[in-house]
Motif scaffolding. Structure first.
Motif, PDB file in Angstrom:
ATOM      1  N   GLU A   4     -20.327 -12.391  -2.927  1.00 37.59           N
ATOM      2  CA  GLU A   4     -19.267 -11.865  -3.785  1.00 37.59           C
ATOM      3  C   GLU A   4     -18.075 -12.815  -3.749  1.00 37.59           C
ATOM      4  OE1 GLU A   4     -16.491  -7.906  -4.374  1.00 37.59           O
ATOM      5  OE2 GLU A   4     -17.805  -8.049  -2.657  1.00 37.59           O
ATOM      6  N   LEU A   5     -17.532 -13.119  -4.919  1.00 38.01           N
ATOM      7  CA  LEU A   5     -16.360 -13.971  -5.027  1.00 38.01           C
ATOM      8  C   LEU A   5     -15.168 -13.130  -5.447  1.00 38.01           C
ATOM      9  CD1 LEU A   5     -17.955 -17.026  -6.845  1.00 38.01           C
ATOM     10  CD2 LEU A   5     -17.405 -16.812  -4.418  1.00 38.01           C
ATOM     11  N   LEU A   6     -14.056 -13.312  -4.758  1.00 38.97           N
ATOM     12  CA  LEU A   6     -12.838 -12.553  -5.026  1.00 38.97           C
ATOM     13  C   LEU A   6     -11.804 -13.444  -5.706  1.00 38.97           C
ATOM     14  CD1 LEU A   6     -12.550 -10.890  -1.511  1.00 38.97           C
ATOM     15  CD2 LEU A   6     -13.522  -9.873  -3.579  1.00 38.97           C
ATOM     16  N   THR A   7     -10.990 -12.845  -6.548  1.00 39.20           N
ATOM     17  CA  THR A   7      -9.885 -13.565  -7.172  1.00 39.20           C
ATOM     18  C   THR A   7      -8.692 -13.575  -6.225  1.00 39.20           C
ATOM     19  OG1 THR A   7      -8.975 -11.589  -8.199  1.00 39.20           O
ATOM     20  CG2 THR A   7     -10.635 -12.830  -9.476  1.00 39.20           C
ATOM     21  N   VAL A   8      -7.737 -14.436  -6.499  1.00 43.65           N
ATOM     22  CA  VAL A   8      -6.516 -14.478  -5.686  1.00 43.65           C
ATOM     23  C   VAL A   8      -5.803 -13.128  -5.723  1.00 43.65           C
ATOM     24  CG1 VAL A   8      -4.234 -15.540  -5.470  1.00 43.65           C
ATOM     25  CG2 VAL A   8      -6.259 -16.980  -5.781  1.00 43.65           C
ATOM     26  N   PRO A   9      -5.631 -12.484  -6.895  1.00 39.96           N
ATOM     27  CA  PRO A   9      -4.989 -11.169  -6.889  1.00 39.96           C
ATOM     28  C   PRO A   9      -5.758 -10.122  -6.061  1.00 39.96           C
ATOM     29  CG  PRO A   9      -4.923 -12.084  -9.088  1.00 39.96           C
ATOM     30  CD  PRO A   9      -5.799 -12.985  -8.268  1.00 39.96           C
ATOM     31  N   GLU A  10      -7.083 -10.186  -6.043  1.00 46.69           N
ATOM     32  CA  GLU A  10      -7.856  -9.255  -5.217  1.00 46.69           C
ATOM     33  C   GLU A  10      -7.584  -9.492  -3.736  1.00 46.69           C
ATOM     34  OE1 GLU A  10     -11.754  -8.303  -7.961  1.00 46.69           O
ATOM     35  OE2 GLU A  10     -11.734 -10.180  -6.812  1.00 46.69           O
ATOM     36  N   VAL A  11      -7.519 -10.759  -3.324  1.00 45.19           N
ATOM     37  CA  VAL A  11      -7.219 -11.084  -1.930  1.00 45.19           C
ATOM     38  C   VAL A  11      -5.795 -10.660  -1.594  1.00 45.19           C
ATOM     39  CG1 VAL A  11      -6.981 -12.968  -0.257  1.00 45.19           C
ATOM     40  CG2 VAL A  11      -8.914 -12.932  -1.845  1.00 45.19           C
ATOM     41  N   MET A  12      -4.877 -10.850  -2.530  1.00 39.85           N
ATOM     42  CA  MET A  12      -3.504 -10.399  -2.325  1.00 39.85           C
ATOM     43  C   MET A  12      -3.485  -8.899  -2.023  1.00 39.85           C
ATOM     44  SD  MET A  12      -1.697 -12.451  -5.493  1.00 39.85           S
ATOM     45  CE  MET A  12      -0.334 -11.316  -5.590  1.00 39.85           C
ATOM     46  N   GLY A  13      -4.268  -8.141  -2.763  1.00 39.34           N
ATOM     47  CA  GLY A  13      -4.335  -6.698  -2.553  1.00 39.34           C
ATOM     48  C   GLY A  13      -4.940  -6.334  -1.212  1.00 39.34           C
ATOM     49  N   TRP A  14      -6.016  -7.016  -0.836  1.00 41.97           N
ATOM     50  CA  TRP A  14      -6.668  -6.741   0.446  1.00 41.97           C
ATOM     51  C   TRP A  14      -5.733  -7.024   1.610  1.00 41.97           C
ATOM     52  CZ3 TRP A  14     -10.965  -4.447   2.157  1.00 41.97           C
ATOM     53  CH2 TRP A  14     -11.957  -4.159   1.236  1.00 41.97           C
ATOM     54  N   LEU A  15      -5.028  -8.161   1.549  1.00 44.41           N
ATOM     55  CA  LEU A  15      -4.170  -8.570   2.659  1.00 44.41           C
ATOM     56  C   LEU A  15      -2.756  -8.008   2.555  1.00 44.41           C
ATOM     57  CD1 LEU A  15      -5.207 -12.332   3.001  1.00 44.41           C
ATOM     58  CD2 LEU A  15      -6.037 -10.362   4.315  1.00 44.41           C
ATOM     59  N   LYS A  16      -2.406  -7.455   1.396  1.00 39.32           N
ATOM     60  CA  LYS A  16      -1.043  -6.941   1.162  1.00 39.32           C
ATOM     61  C   LYS A  16       0.003  -8.036   1.357  1.00 39.32           C
ATOM     62  CE  LYS A  16      -2.526  -2.634   0.784  1.00 39.32           C
ATOM     63  NZ  LYS A  16      -3.895  -2.761   0.314  1.00 39.32           N
ATOM     64  N   VAL A  17      -0.288  -9.207   0.771  1.00 40.80           N
ATOM     65  CA  VAL A  17       0.620 -10.356   0.821  1.00 40.80           C
ATOM     66  C   VAL A  17       0.789 -10.902  -0.590  1.00 40.80           C
ATOM     67  CG1 VAL A  17      -0.002 -10.972   3.194  1.00 40.80           C
ATOM     68  CG2 VAL A  17      -1.232 -12.015   1.287  1.00 40.80           C
ATOM     69  N   GLY A  18       1.725 -11.803  -0.740  1.00 42.38           N
ATOM     70  CA  GLY A  18       1.988 -12.391  -2.048  1.00 42.38           C
ATOM     71  C   GLY A  18       1.077 -13.561  -2.378  1.00 42.38           C
ATOM     72  N   ARG A  19       1.163 -13.993  -3.631  1.00 45.46           N
ATOM     73  CA  ARG A  19       0.367 -15.099  -4.142  1.00 45.46           C
ATOM     74  C   ARG A  19       0.619 -16.385  -3.337  1.00 45.46           C
ATOM     75  NH1 ARG A  19      -2.054 -15.942  -8.998  1.00 45.46           N
ATOM     76  NH2 ARG A  19      -1.221 -13.965  -9.713  1.00 45.46           N
ATOM     77  N   THR A  20       1.874 -16.661  -3.014  1.00 43.91           N
ATOM     78  CA  THR A  20       2.208 -17.877  -2.277  1.00 43.91           C
ATOM     79  C   THR A  20       1.508 -17.896  -0.919  1.00 43.91           C
ATOM     80  OG1 THR A  20       4.350 -17.988  -3.381  1.00 43.91           O
ATOM     81  CG2 THR A  20       4.115 -19.251  -1.344  1.00 43.91           C
ATOM     82  N   THR A  21       1.461 -16.760  -0.249  1.00 44.98           N
ATOM     83  CA  THR A  21       0.815 -16.682   1.062  1.00 44.98           C
ATOM     84  C   THR A  21      -0.676 -16.959   0.947  1.00 44.98           C
ATOM     85  OG1 THR A  21       2.464 -15.112   1.844  1.00 44.98           O
ATOM     86  CG2 THR A  21       0.380 -15.203   3.059  1.00 44.98           C
ATOM     87  N   VAL A  22      -1.323 -16.401  -0.062  1.00 40.91           N
ATOM     88  CA  VAL A  22      -2.761 -16.629  -0.249  1.00 40.91           C
ATOM     89  C   VAL A  22      -3.017 -18.108  -0.517  1.00 40.91           C
ATOM     90  CG1 VAL A  22      -4.788 -16.125  -1.666  1.00 40.91           C
ATOM     91  CG2 VAL A  22      -3.228 -14.280  -1.034  1.00 40.91           C
ATOM     92  N   TYR A  23      -2.242 -18.708  -1.401  1.00 38.02           N
ATOM     93  CA  TYR A  23      -2.437 -20.140  -1.686  1.00 38.02           C
ATOM     94  C   TYR A  23      -2.117 -21.006  -0.469  1.00 38.02           C
ATOM     95  CZ  TYR A  23      -3.673 -19.589  -6.560  1.00 38.02           C
ATOM     96  OH  TYR A  23      -4.333 -19.275  -7.725  1.00 38.02           O
TER      97      TYR A  23
END
Length: 61
Positions: A4-23
């Motif tokens: 399964e491949l997740l999008t950045v917004p999906e990972v943001m939701g899972w981790l409860k962090v912002g886009r900058t943190t995920v990148y």
């Protein structure tokens, strides 16, 4: 292959962090990712591995 491949917004939701943190996690190779066209995708197993490693680190501290 059933990865399964997740999008950045999906990972943001899972981790409860912002886009900058995920990148930042992707840029520092703490979170694996791949690019498909112009889209960034994170393997679900990679996210699970990241979380497991963080939990082990927190428990050891």
């Amino acid at each position: 292959m059933t990865e399964e491949l997740l999008t950045v917004p999906e990972v943001m939701g899972w981790l409860k962090v912002g886009r900058t943190t995920v990148y930042d996690l992707i840029r520092t190779h703490r979170l694996p990712s791949l690019t498909i066209g112009r889209s960034r995708r994170i393997p679900a197993d990679g996210l699970r591995d990241f979380l497991a490693a963080r939990l082990q680190y927190e428990e050891a501290a």
